[in-house]
Enzyme design. Structure first.
Site, PDB file in Angstrom:
ATOM      1  N   SER A 152       1.134  -1.631  -0.186  1.00 46.43           N
ATOM      2  CA  SER A 152       0.349  -0.412  -0.009  1.00 46.43           C
ATOM      3  C   SER A 152       0.607   1.451   0.400  1.00 46.43           C
ATOM      4  O   SER A 152       0.619   2.506  -0.670  1.00 46.43           O
ATOM      5  CB  SER A 152      -0.738  -0.249   1.195  1.00 46.43           C
ATOM      6  OG  SER A 152      -2.312  -1.270   0.859  1.00 46.43           O
TER       7      SER A 152
ATOM      8  N   LEU B 209      -8.479 -14.295  -5.013  1.00 42.38           N
ATOM      9  CA  LEU B 209      -8.355 -13.199  -4.459  1.00 42.38           C
ATOM     10  C   LEU B 209      -6.343 -12.854  -3.929  1.00 42.38           C
ATOM     11  O   LEU B 209      -6.074 -11.917  -3.367  1.00 42.38           O
ATOM     12  CB  LEU B 209      -8.559 -13.306  -2.612  1.00 42.38           C
ATOM     13  CG  LEU B 209     -10.212 -12.314  -3.058  1.00 42.38           C
ATOM     14  CD1 LEU B 209     -10.672 -12.664  -4.088  1.00 42.38           C
ATOM     15  CD2 LEU B 209     -10.547 -12.210  -1.350  1.00 42.38           C
TER      16      LEU B 209
ATOM     17  N   ASP C  92     -13.083  -2.809  -0.063  1.00 39.89           N
ATOM     18  CA  ASP C  92     -12.585  -3.825  -0.839  1.00 39.89           C
ATOM     19  C   ASP C  92     -13.981  -4.675  -1.730  1.00 39.89           C
ATOM     20  O   ASP C  92     -13.532  -5.033  -2.681  1.00 39.89           O
ATOM     21  CB  ASP C  92     -12.668  -5.037   0.632  1.00 39.89           C
ATOM     22  CG  ASP C  92     -11.692  -4.969   0.787  1.00 39.89           C
ATOM     23  OD1 ASP C  92     -10.531  -4.099   0.088  1.00 39.89           O
ATOM     24  OD2 ASP C  92     -11.449  -5.056   2.223  1.00 39.89           O
TER      25      ASP C  92
ATOM     26  N   LYS D 117     -10.404  -5.231  11.317  1.00 39.43           N
ATOM     27  CA  LYS D 117     -11.279  -4.634   9.654  1.00 39.43           C
ATOM     28  C   LYS D 117     -12.438  -4.615  10.916  1.00 39.43           C
ATOM     29  O   LYS D 117     -13.544  -4.012  10.164  1.00 39.43           O
ATOM     30  CB  LYS D 117     -12.084  -5.839   9.044  1.00 39.43           C
ATOM     31  CG  LYS D 117     -10.275  -5.163   8.036  1.00 39.43           C
ATOM     32  CD  LYS D 117     -10.281  -6.289   6.056  1.00 39.43           C
ATOM     33  CE  LYS D 117      -9.767  -5.576   5.225  1.00 39.43           C
ATOM     34  NZ  LYS D 117      -9.724  -6.107   4.728  1.00 39.43           N
TER      35      LYS D 117
ATOM     36  N   ALA E 156     -12.423 -10.980   4.045  1.00 37.35           N
ATOM     37  CA  ALA E 156     -12.628 -10.996   2.666  1.00 37.35           C
ATOM     38  C   ALA E 156     -13.937 -11.381   2.019  1.00 37.35           C
ATOM     39  O   ALA E 156     -14.290 -10.675   0.948  1.00 37.35           O
ATOM     40  CB  ALA E 156     -11.567 -11.447   1.840  1.00 37.35           C
TER      41      ALA E 156
HETATM   42  P1  NAP Z   1      -9.486 -14.989   6.673  1.00 35.31           P
HETATM   43  O1  NAP Z   1     -10.678 -13.531   7.678  1.00 35.31           O
HETATM   44  O2  NAP Z   1      -8.495 -15.624   7.949  1.00 35.31           O
HETATM   45  O3  NAP Z   1     -10.200 -15.799   6.320  1.00 35.31           O
HETATM   46  C1  NAP Z   1      -9.850 -17.236   5.535  1.00 35.31           C
HETATM   47  C2  NAP Z   1     -10.988 -18.154   4.934  1.00 35.31           C
HETATM   48  O4  NAP Z   1      -9.496 -18.805   5.068  1.00 35.31           O
HETATM   49  C3  NAP Z   1     -11.529 -18.296   6.611  1.00 35.31           C
HETATM   50  O5  NAP Z   1     -12.935 -19.484   5.891  1.00 35.31           O
HETATM   51  C4  NAP Z   1     -10.788 -20.020   6.753  1.00 35.31           C
HETATM   52  O6  NAP Z   1     -11.550 -21.103   7.403  1.00 35.31           O
HETATM   53  C5  NAP Z   1     -10.525 -20.292   5.304  1.00 35.31           C
HETATM   54  N1  NAP Z   1      -9.247 -21.434   5.407  1.00 35.31           N
HETATM   55  C6  NAP Z   1      -8.063 -21.082   5.784  1.00 35.31           C
HETATM   56  N2  NAP Z   1      -7.543 -21.861   5.831  1.00 35.31           N
HETATM   57  C7  NAP Z   1      -8.183 -22.874   5.020  1.00 35.31           C
HETATM   58  C8  NAP Z   1      -8.163 -24.012   4.778  1.00 35.31           C
HETATM   59  N3  NAP Z   1      -6.442 -25.104   4.299  1.00 35.31           N
HETATM   60  N4  NAP Z   1      -9.073 -25.607   3.818  1.00 35.31           N
HETATM   61  C9  NAP Z   1      -9.724 -24.191   3.786  1.00 35.31           C
HETATM   62  N5  NAP Z   1     -10.008 -22.876   4.291  1.00 35.31           N
HETATM   63  C10 NAP Z   1      -9.058 -22.450   5.092  1.00 35.31           C
HETATM   64  O7  NAP Z   1      -8.690 -14.068   5.973  1.00 35.31           O
HETATM   65  P2  NAP Z   1      -9.341 -12.680   5.202  1.00 35.31           P
HETATM   66  O8  NAP Z   1      -8.812 -11.425   4.932  1.00 35.31           O
HETATM   67  O9  NAP Z   1     -10.319 -12.683   4.373  1.00 35.31           O
HETATM   68  O10 NAP Z   1      -8.350 -13.320   3.665  1.00 35.31           O
HETATM   69  C11 NAP Z   1      -8.637 -14.274   2.546  1.00 35.31           C
HETATM   70  C12 NAP Z   1      -7.334 -14.211   1.130  1.00 35.31           C
HETATM   71  O11 NAP Z   1      -7.657 -13.296   0.911  1.00 35.31           O
HETATM   72  C13 NAP Z   1      -6.115 -14.026   1.805  1.00 35.31           C
HETATM   73  O12 NAP Z   1      -5.148 -15.178   0.817  1.00 35.31           O
HETATM   74  C14 NAP Z   1      -5.889 -12.488   1.584  1.00 35.31           C
HETATM   75  O13 NAP Z   1      -4.625 -11.816   1.151  1.00 35.31           O
HETATM   76  C15 NAP Z   1      -6.559 -12.083   0.757  1.00 35.31           C
HETATM   77  N6  NAP Z   1      -7.119 -10.908   0.399  1.00 35.31           N
HETATM   78  C16 NAP Z   1      -7.006 -10.403  -0.655  1.00 35.31           C
HETATM   79  C17 NAP Z   1      -7.275  -8.795  -1.018  1.00 35.31           C
HETATM   80  C18 NAP Z   1      -6.934  -8.292  -2.139  1.00 35.31           C
HETATM   81  O14 NAP Z   1      -7.187  -6.834  -2.105  1.00 35.31           O
HETATM   82  N7  NAP Z   1      -6.572  -8.987  -3.592  1.00 35.31           N
HETATM   83  C19 NAP Z   1      -8.239  -8.166   0.346  1.00 35.31           C
HETATM   84  C20 NAP Z   1      -8.641  -9.052   0.985  1.00 35.31           C
HETATM   85  C21 NAP Z   1      -8.042 -10.161   1.012  1.00 35.31           C
HETATM   86  P3  NAP Z   1     -10.781 -20.875   8.901  1.00 35.31           P
HETATM   87  O15 NAP Z   1     -11.460 -19.490   9.567  1.00 35.31           O
HETATM   88  O16 NAP Z   1     -11.693 -22.058   9.117  1.00 35.31           O
HETATM   89  O17 NAP Z   1      -9.151 -21.071   9.060  1.00 35.31           O
END
Ligand code: NAP
Length: 283
Positions: free
Chosen positions: A16, A228, A104, A68, A137
């Protein structure tokens, strides 16, 4: 002097500052974008940052994991989108009120539309999307997809987390479905899918090389894939989708779009996306 920044924890990998510095330079604005890491055992640090915003020492803040949702309770008001999503990624002062917004969701949608427009033959009337993951996300993605007329099928390894996501959007319950995070469940719906979105961290460090899509299950043949994850830009999922002859894109465009929209909120300046992309490519 415009003072912008990002709070969350940890922040070491953030792109960022670079994106916003390019935006400041392009708009000929004096300012900077700093990182304000706040460890979870020092939440007072978050309150102090908000105080700095109130007195005008900080113009605008982005918020990332893990704050967040936490930060919402300390703001004066939320935009309708942030309220509906239940998460804030952009804070700004409006009419003397500390306001929480969410860029987002529109950032994802803007990038998704660009992607779909370049694969116009894949647009269809019935729009079924499979969303992998139900964390932070995924909330913004769900809001964006519902507002764009998609039916969203949420696959989460914890059924209660998927259900919480459905409960977040009660007006749209009929357009949301939940399934287990299992190959057999994916297999049953692949014929209907036009879009698969990865909202799990599988594919990014320390899970580089892993894919959320089961290795022995063919990808849905009519679908495009939006991952993502943006670091690395070519995740295992993106690579295997392209190898299967299907369109796939990573979340880098969403990152740039959400940043540009936040910057516009704080400064009123709309920065051409090509300029931000080009600067990041150079990097
Ligand atoms: P988060 O709140 O931690 O959510 C992650 C999700 O994935 C949860 O539902 C989690 O389940 C699940 N998960 C984790 N490991 C898993 C596995 N081995 N098998 C199945 N499900 C699994 O994270 P987030 O903020 O949503 O971010 C998710 C991804 O999006 C990250 O890689 C982040 O970098 C990316 N992102 C990108 C942007 C962009 O601008 N491109 C913006 C935001 C996020 P549990 O809760 O059970 O662990």
């Amino acid at each position: 002097m415009i003072v912008l920044g990002l709070t969350g924890y940890p922040l070491g990998h953030s792109l960022s500052p670079r994106i916003h510095q390019v935006a400041l330079d392009h708009c000929d604005l004096k300012g900077n974008y700093a990182l304000y890491p706040v460890a979870p055992d020092n939440l007072q640090g978050l309150r102090e940052l908000l105080e700095q915003m109130r007195i005008g020492e900080i113009t605008g803040l982005n918020v990332t994991i893990p704050y967040k949702r936490t930060i919402m309770a300390w703001l004066d008001t939320l935009t309708p989108a942030a309220q509906a999503i239940g998460a804030v990624n952009t804070i700004f002062m409006q009419n003397g009120q500390l306001t929480g917004g969410n860029t987002d969701a529109p950032g994802f949608l803007a990038d998704l539309h660009k992607f779909l427009d370049s694969h116009a033959s894949r647009k269809k009337d019935a729009k079924y999307a499979l969303l992998l993951g139900a964390g932070g996300a995924a909330r913004a993605v769900t809001y964006a997809l519902l507002s764009d007329g998609w039916d969203v099928i949420i696959a989460a390894r914890r059924a209660e987390q998927a259900q919480m996501l459905v409960d977040q959007f009660p007006q749209s319950a009929e357009h949301m479905h939940t399934i287990p995070f299992e190959a057999s469940a994916f297999q049953n719906i692949t014929d209907d899918l036009l879009l698969v979105v990865n909202a799990t961290p599988l594919g990014m460090s320390p899970h580089v090389g892993k894919s959320p899509w089961p290795g022995d299950l063919p990808l849905p043949k009519r679908a495009v894939v939006y991952d993502l994850v943006y670091n690395p830009r070519e995740t295992r999922l993106v690579c295997s989708t392209r190898e299967a002859g299907l369109p796939a894109i990573c979340g880098f465009g969403m990152l740039v779009e959400q940043a540009a929209l936040a910057f516009e909120t704080w400064t009123g300046c709309c920065v051409p996306r090509e300029i931000l992309f080009a600067a990041m490519e150079e990097r």
